[in-house]
Motif scaffolding. Structure first.
Motif, PDB file in Angstrom:
ATOM      1  N   ASP A  16       0.946  -1.122   0.112  1.00 48.62           N
ATOM      2  CA  ASP A  16      -0.043  -0.265  -0.028  1.00 48.62           C
ATOM      3  C   ASP A  16       0.860   1.200  -0.078  1.00 48.62           C
ATOM      4  OD1 ASP A  16      -2.300  -1.461  -0.097  1.00 48.62           O
ATOM      5  OD2 ASP A  16      -2.656  -1.299   2.132  1.00 48.62           O
ATOM      6  N   ILE A  17       1.988   1.425   0.402  1.00 48.54           N
ATOM      7  CA  ILE A  17       2.925   2.251   0.376  1.00 48.54           C
ATOM      8  C   ILE A  17       3.233   3.029  -0.716  1.00 48.54           C
ATOM      9  CG2 ILE A  17       5.100   1.203   0.496  1.00 48.54           C
ATOM     10  CD1 ILE A  17       4.440   4.207   2.666  1.00 48.54           C
ATOM     11  N   PHE A  18       3.236   1.987  -1.651  1.00 51.26           N
ATOM     12  CA  PHE A  18       3.588   2.279  -3.218  1.00 51.26           C
ATOM     13  C   PHE A  18       2.296   2.935  -3.753  1.00 51.26           C
ATOM     14  CE2 PHE A  18       6.582  -1.058  -2.207  1.00 51.26           C
ATOM     15  CZ  PHE A  18       7.687  -0.270  -2.594  1.00 51.26           C
ATOM     16  N   TRP A  19       1.217   3.001  -3.274  1.00 51.07           N
ATOM     17  CA  TRP A  19       0.294   4.054  -3.972  1.00 51.07           C
ATOM     18  C   TRP A  19      -0.011   4.998  -3.043  1.00 51.07           C
ATOM     19  CZ3 TRP A  19      -4.630   4.966  -2.261  1.00 51.07           C
ATOM     20  CH2 TRP A  19      -5.165   4.028  -1.549  1.00 51.07           C
ATOM     21  N   ILE A  20       0.122   4.936  -1.778  1.00 50.49           N
ATOM     22  CA  ILE A  20      -0.305   6.017  -0.833  1.00 50.49           C
ATOM     23  C   ILE A  20       0.806   7.182  -0.794  1.00 50.49           C
ATOM     24  CG2 ILE A  20      -0.502   6.726   1.783  1.00 50.49           C
ATOM     25  CD1 ILE A  20      -1.558   3.894   2.070  1.00 50.49           C
ATOM     26  N   ALA A  21       2.242   6.776  -0.744  1.00 48.92           N
ATOM     27  CA  ALA A  21       3.304   7.692  -0.704  1.00 48.92           C
ATOM     28  C   ALA A  21       3.204   8.610  -1.908  1.00 48.92           C
ATOM     29  CB  ALA A  21       4.603   6.911  -0.758  1.00 48.92           C
ATOM     30  N   ILE A  74       1.004  17.309  -0.900  1.00 46.89           N
ATOM     31  CA  ILE A  74       1.748  17.979  -0.359  1.00 46.89           C
ATOM     32  C   ILE A  74       2.286  19.222  -1.160  1.00 46.89           C
ATOM     33  CG2 ILE A  74       3.792  18.491   1.147  1.00 46.89           C
ATOM     34  CD1 ILE A  74       3.021  16.180   2.555  1.00 46.89           C
ATOM     35  N   GLY A  75       2.844  18.654  -2.469  1.00 50.90           N
ATOM     36  CA  GLY A  75       3.304  19.392  -3.393  1.00 50.90           C
ATOM     37  C   GLY A  75       2.359  20.500  -3.963  1.00 50.90           C
ATOM     38  N   TYR A 103      11.955  19.825  -2.012  1.00 53.30           N
ATOM     39  CA  TYR A 103      10.905  19.000  -1.905  1.00 53.30           C
ATOM     40  C   TYR A 103      10.341  18.442  -3.122  1.00 53.30           C
ATOM     41  CZ  TYR A 103       6.398  17.164  -0.892  1.00 53.30           C
ATOM     42  OH  TYR A 103       5.260  16.284  -0.575  1.00 53.30           O
ATOM     43  N   TYR A 104      10.506  19.386  -4.193  1.00 50.60           N
ATOM     44  CA  TYR A 104      10.023  18.694  -5.436  1.00 50.60           C
ATOM     45  C   TYR A 104      10.961  17.747  -6.100  1.00 50.60           C
ATOM     46  CZ  TYR A 104       6.671  22.544  -5.209  1.00 50.60           C
ATOM     47  OH  TYR A 104       5.527  23.223  -4.792  1.00 50.60           O
ATOM     48  N   PHE A 105      12.172  17.783  -5.806  1.00 56.78           N
ATOM     49  CA  PHE A 105      13.004  16.742  -6.244  1.00 56.78           C
ATOM     50  C   PHE A 105      12.828  15.347  -5.423  1.00 56.78           C
ATOM     51  CE2 PHE A 105      16.781  13.939  -5.067  1.00 56.78           C
ATOM     52  CZ  PHE A 105      17.281  13.958  -6.262  1.00 56.78           C
ATOM     53  N   LEU A 106      12.270  15.237  -4.056  1.00 56.18           N
ATOM     54  CA  LEU A 106      11.933  14.362  -3.037  1.00 56.18           C
ATOM     55  C   LEU A 106      10.698  13.819  -3.563  1.00 56.18           C
ATOM     56  CD1 LEU A 106      12.087  12.744  -0.701  1.00 56.18           C
ATOM     57  CD2 LEU A 106      10.663  14.390   0.432  1.00 56.18           C
ATOM     58  N   SER A 107       9.745  14.823  -4.069  1.00 59.84           N
ATOM     59  CA  SER A 107       8.342  13.949  -4.667  1.00 59.84           C
ATOM     60  C   SER A 107       8.714  13.257  -6.097  1.00 59.84           C
ATOM     61  CB  SER A 107       7.456  15.141  -4.768  1.00 59.84           C
ATOM     62  OG  SER A 107       7.719  16.102  -5.925  1.00 59.84           O
ATOM     63  N   ARG A 108       9.684  13.973  -6.925  1.00 59.59           N
ATOM     64  CA  ARG A 108      10.025  13.181  -7.974  1.00 59.59           C
ATOM     65  C   ARG A 108      10.321  11.950  -7.669  1.00 59.59           C
ATOM     66  NH1 ARG A 108      10.716  15.712 -13.124  1.00 59.59           N
ATOM     67  NH2 ARG A 108      10.270  17.933 -12.947  1.00 59.59           N
ATOM     68  N   PHE A 150       5.072   7.200 -16.628  1.00 63.90           N
ATOM     69  CA  PHE A 150       5.102   8.142 -15.394  1.00 63.90           C
ATOM     70  C   PHE A 150       6.887   7.978 -14.388  1.00 63.90           C
ATOM     71  CE2 PHE A 150       0.400   7.725 -15.420  1.00 63.90           C
ATOM     72  CZ  PHE A 150       0.099   8.914 -15.546  1.00 63.90           C
ATOM     73  N   ALA A 151       7.307   7.097 -14.629  1.00 60.53           N
ATOM     74  CA  ALA A 151       8.562   7.035 -13.954  1.00 60.53           C
ATOM     75  C   ALA A 151       9.419   8.026 -14.617  1.00 60.53           C
ATOM     76  CB  ALA A 151       9.176   5.575 -13.958  1.00 60.53           C
ATOM     77  N   PHE A 152       9.479   8.061 -16.149  1.00 61.16           N
ATOM     78  CA  PHE A 152      10.247   8.829 -16.870  1.00 61.16           C
ATOM     79  C   PHE A 152       9.931  10.233 -16.713  1.00 61.16           C
ATOM     80  CE2 PHE A 152      10.807  11.202 -20.692  1.00 61.16           C
ATOM     81  CZ  PHE A 152      12.095  11.192 -21.028  1.00 61.16           C
ATOM     82  N   LEU A 153       8.660  10.603 -16.734  1.00 52.58           N
ATOM     83  CA  LEU A 153       8.156  12.117 -16.257  1.00 52.58           C
ATOM     84  C   LEU A 153       8.772  12.640 -15.001  1.00 52.58           C
ATOM     85  CD1 LEU A 153       6.500  14.245 -17.397  1.00 52.58           C
ATOM     86  CD2 LEU A 153       4.482  13.226 -16.374  1.00 52.58           C
ATOM     87  N   TYR A 154       8.369  11.786 -14.082  1.00 56.53           N
ATOM     88  CA  TYR A 154       8.815  12.081 -12.634  1.00 56.53           C
ATOM     89  C   TYR A 154      10.334  11.876 -12.278  1.00 56.53           C
ATOM     90  CZ  TYR A 154       4.063  13.361 -11.866  1.00 56.53           C
ATOM     91  OH  TYR A 154       2.736  13.772 -11.884  1.00 56.53           O
ATOM     92  N   ASN A 155      11.453  11.637 -13.068  1.00 58.04           N
ATOM     93  CA  ASN A 155      12.849  10.928 -12.918  1.00 58.04           C
ATOM     94  C   ASN A 155      13.287  12.224 -12.249  1.00 58.04           C
ATOM     95  OD1 ASN A 155      15.159  11.703 -14.485  1.00 58.04           O
ATOM     96  ND2 ASN A 155      13.391  11.463 -15.922  1.00 58.04           N
ATOM     97  N   PRO A 156      13.802  12.113 -11.147  1.00 61.96           N
ATOM     98  CA  PRO A 156      14.745  13.382 -10.658  1.00 61.96           C
ATOM     99  C   PRO A 156      15.980  13.319 -11.152  1.00 61.96           C
ATOM    100  CG  PRO A 156      15.036  11.280  -9.154  1.00 61.96           C
ATOM    101  CD  PRO A 156      14.018  10.809 -10.245  1.00 61.96           C
TER     102      PRO A 156
END
Length: 95
Positions: A4-9, A16-17, A25-30, A59-65
């Motif tokens: 569940d952590i993988f969809w809640i986090a 929060i963003g 923070y946005y780096f952490l969220s990515r 989505f992984a590509f779009l949000y990659n940090p």
């Protein structure tokens, strides 16, 4: 580990963003969204859910940090976050 952590986090960090936060923070969220999307892509690949694997891979590509995608305005990112959050919610039980 509780999956569940993988969809809640990602929902929490994207929520929060919406508030004015420092760039760090946005780096952490990515990072969080990217890792969770990779987790779902891997789980779904084991189930031969090809379309969902590609979607979570996107989505992984779009949000990659590491090589961040800059969409410009915060308003556009808010719309992308809403779409991403909805996608995580709809597909939470498939992996």
């Amino acid at each position: 580990m509780n999956k569940d952590i993988f969809w809640i986090a990602p929902l929490v960090v994207m929520g929060i963003g919406l508030l004015p936060m420092p760039y760090g923070y946005y780096f952490l969220s990515r990072l969080v969204v990217c890792i969770c999307a990779i987790y779902y892509a891997m789980q779904l690949s084991n189930l031969n859910e090809t379309t969902l694997v590609w979607a979570f891979g996107f989505f992984a590509f779009l949000y990659n940090p590491i090589i961040p995608i800059h969409l410009g305005s915060k308003g556009l990112w808010i719309m992308v976050n809403i779409i991403t959050a909805g996608f995580f919610i709809v597909n939470k039980d498939k992996a």
